[in-house]
Structure formats: structure tokens, C-alpha cells
Design an enzyme around this catalytic site. Sequence first.
Site, PDB file in Angstrom:
ATOM      1  N   ASN A   8      11.891 -52.592  -1.476  1.00 10.99           N
ATOM      2  CA  ASN A   8      11.486 -52.888  -0.022  1.00 10.99           C
ATOM      3  C   ASN A   8      10.154 -52.168   0.045  1.00 10.99           C
ATOM      4  O   ASN A   8       9.692 -51.174  -0.396  1.00 10.99           O
ATOM      5  CB  ASN A   8      12.364 -51.837   0.894  1.00 10.99           C
ATOM      6  CG  ASN A   8      11.688 -51.919   2.560  1.00 10.99           C
ATOM      7  OD1 ASN A   8      10.793 -51.964   2.598  1.00 10.99           O
ATOM      8  ND2 ASN A   8      13.014 -52.029   3.393  1.00 10.99           N
ATOM      9  N   ASN A  10       7.811 -52.400   2.522  1.00  5.65           N
ATOM     10  CA  ASN A  10       7.275 -51.788   3.609  1.00  5.65           C
ATOM     11  C   ASN A  10       5.857 -52.323   3.963  1.00  5.65           C
ATOM     12  O   ASN A  10       4.961 -51.674   4.274  1.00  5.65           O
ATOM     13  CB  ASN A  10       7.317 -50.170   3.631  1.00  5.65           C
ATOM     14  CG  ASN A  10       7.142 -49.575   4.886  1.00  5.65           C
ATOM     15  OD1 ASN A  10       7.175 -50.332   6.069  1.00  5.65           O
ATOM     16  ND2 ASN A  10       6.478 -48.321   4.997  1.00  5.65           N
ATOM     17  N   GLU A  36      11.464 -56.430   3.770  1.00  2.00           N
ATOM     18  CA  GLU A  36      10.410 -56.030   4.678  1.00  2.00           C
ATOM     19  C   GLU A  36       8.779 -56.364   4.293  1.00  2.00           C
ATOM     20  O   GLU A  36       8.109 -55.859   4.025  1.00  2.00           O
ATOM     21  CB  GLU A  36      10.595 -54.444   4.664  1.00  2.00           C
ATOM     22  CG  GLU A  36      10.052 -54.083   6.034  1.00  2.00           C
ATOM     23  CD  GLU A  36      10.102 -52.569   6.757  1.00  2.00           C
ATOM     24  OE1 GLU A  36       9.383 -52.054   7.520  1.00  2.00           O
ATOM     25  OE2 GLU A  36      10.767 -51.847   5.689  1.00  2.00           O
ATOM     26  N   ASP A 149      17.829 -53.751   0.469  1.00  2.00           N
ATOM     27  CA  ASP A 149      17.969 -52.458   1.347  1.00  2.00           C
ATOM     28  C   ASP A 149      19.000 -52.592   2.371  1.00  2.00           C
ATOM     29  O   ASP A 149      19.028 -53.305   3.077  1.00  2.00           O
ATOM     30  CB  ASP A 149      16.664 -52.075   2.009  1.00  2.00           C
ATOM     31  CG  ASP A 149      16.659 -51.080   2.875  1.00  2.00           C
ATOM     32  OD1 ASP A 149      17.608 -50.196   3.075  1.00  2.00           O
ATOM     33  OD2 ASP A 149      15.530 -50.787   3.720  1.00  2.00           O
ATOM     34  N   ASN A 151      20.251 -49.985   4.029  1.00  2.00           N
ATOM     35  CA  ASN A 151      20.123 -48.896   5.048  1.00  2.00           C
ATOM     36  C   ASN A 151      21.650 -48.304   5.385  1.00  2.00           C
ATOM     37  O   ASN A 151      21.921 -47.956   6.241  1.00  2.00           O
ATOM     38  CB  ASN A 151      19.549 -49.857   6.365  1.00  2.00           C
ATOM     39  CG  ASN A 151      18.091 -49.631   6.432  1.00  2.00           C
ATOM     40  OD1 ASN A 151      17.659 -48.496   6.168  1.00  2.00           O
ATOM     41  ND2 ASN A 151      17.782 -50.724   6.671  1.00  2.00           N
ATOM     42  N   ASP A 248       7.589 -46.656   1.149  1.00  2.00           N
ATOM     43  CA  ASP A 248       8.394 -45.449   1.306  1.00  2.00           C
ATOM     44  C   ASP A 248       9.673 -45.594   0.268  1.00  2.00           C
ATOM     45  O   ASP A 248      10.397 -44.736   0.571  1.00  2.00           O
ATOM     46  CB  ASP A 248       8.564 -45.230   2.734  1.00  2.00           C
ATOM     47  CG  ASP A 248       9.028 -46.295   3.404  1.00  2.00           C
ATOM     48  OD1 ASP A 248       9.109 -47.437   2.816  1.00  2.00           O
ATOM     49  OD2 ASP A 248       9.434 -46.133   4.598  1.00  2.00           O
ATOM     50  N   HIS A 249       9.914 -46.850  -0.295  1.00  2.00           N
ATOM     51  CA  HIS A 249      11.104 -47.192  -1.036  1.00  2.00           C
ATOM     52  C   HIS A 249      10.545 -47.082  -2.533  1.00  2.00           C
ATOM     53  O   HIS A 249       9.287 -47.532  -2.907  1.00  2.00           O
ATOM     54  CB  HIS A 249      11.700 -48.347  -0.703  1.00  2.00           C
ATOM     55  CG  HIS A 249      12.377 -48.390   0.329  1.00  2.00           C
ATOM     56  ND1 HIS A 249      13.828 -48.458   0.461  1.00  2.00           N
ATOM     57  CD2 HIS A 249      11.886 -48.418   1.869  1.00  2.00           C
ATOM     58  CE1 HIS A 249      13.910 -48.493   1.798  1.00  2.00           C
ATOM     59  NE2 HIS A 249      13.270 -48.408   2.659  1.00  2.00           N
TER      60      HIS A 249
END
Length: 258
Positions: A8, A10, A36, A149, A151, A248-249
Amino acid sequence: MLRIVTINLNGIRSACAKGFLAWLAQQDADVVCLQELRAQEADLTPEMRAPGGYQGYFHYADKRGYSGVGIYAKRPPDNIVAGVGRPDIDAEGRYLELIFGTLSVVSVYLPSGSSGPERQAAKFAFMDYFFPQLATLAQCGREVVLCGDFNIAHHEIDLKNWRGNRHNSGFLPEERAWLTRVLNELSFVDVHRALCPSEGEGCYTWWSNRGQAYAKNVGWRIDYQIATPGLAARARQARVYKDQRFSDHAPLIIDYDL
């Protein structure tokens, strides 16, 4: 050996500014699944669309700066499936499948429900709609790997502060039970966990931007490669790359003897 990476980003533009494409050029990956994107086609540079040795395939969200998935591949696919066939889900750019002969590689991005009840309801709606499609994929006659991802942290070992997150999106009992059904009822395999059955903190793939979570390794394992049994049996090595941060991943890298 078939090397598959999932991450991911971001934001693809943000990740590339942090050196993602330079890192990718050194990985000898065959397929790279992206989630993302947070971009539309016009936002991508030629290098983002087709970095050296790869061709990019993308399913963008209608909303600018939001969601979107992609796949970089070294060889052209025989077929491309973009979207799951439900307009409200497909408007968010959450599913892209490339078919290479008897292998399907999917980049998938499940919604996050952390922003409130409305988005949690959208997440549950996605899960309900997606499960029968996963059942069809499981029986399609091809080997399939779902990269992305989700989640969802599946078990207590998959996040640092599991006690404090039992009532939070991403670790809700209903979400975890859904992922259990994907694995048990449909016979998909969580490849990373199969290769690393007892590893906890080293398996985390996402860290909050709050409270020095990354520095303290207060993370979650929510990025997966989930495969049909035949392909999963050929998995040889899994690792999470954390030497550099593009998002952030962190990238999840798995090698298959294929």
C-alpha cells in the site's frame, strides 16, 4: 522463481518521491501489486506508468486523490479484470486482476472502517459482496494469489495492542471471522503466516503515524498474499522490507518456486 511484492503506497506520487521506484529496480520482482494510488492516470509520469522492465496496469478511483489499485508486471497478461462489477465499489478502484495463463494475480484494497460507522458499513458491504466472488475464484481452475491491504488483522499475534483494539475497525470479531471463512471455507492460504507460523512483530506491515508507532514497532499485519493451495505450497520465502520507508505500510515480498 516467481517473486511477488505487494505494498500500500499511501499515494504513488508520495512513495515515488521517497525512492520507491529506485528500490523496486533492485528487487528482481516479477509482479508488484499496488494499493492506494491516490492518483488518476493524468497524474502519473511515464516512469510511474511503466518503470524499467515493467508495464503498469491500473484501476483508478473516480474521486481524485483517493484509493485506486495497480499492478506492475514484467510480461503482458492474457486478460485483465478491473473491478468487481458493483458500481459503488468499482468507483473506489479496489480490484484489479491480471491473468497469466493458469495464474491470476489480484491487487485488492479493502475499505477501512476506522473513520466512522458509514465507512465501516461500506467495508462490511464490500466483504459481503466479495466473498462469493472469492468462492468463484477459488474454483476457477487457475492458481490465484490475492495481494493487498485487507485492513484486517486476523489473529492476536498480528497486532501489538490486540487487547485495546478488540472493538476497533480492523480487529472486529466480524472482520476476523470473515477472513477465517475465506481461509477455511474457500481453502485459501495466508502465505506469509504459513511460512512464518509463530512470528509476531517481524510480520507487521502497517504502523500508525501517531505516537511513534513505527519507532516502537507498534504495528499491525494487515497486508497479505492469500493464495490457492497449489500456489501456496510453492512459496519458499517471505519477508517484510523495513530498511526504507515509502509509506505507512511496508512491502511484503514472497518468492514462489514457479
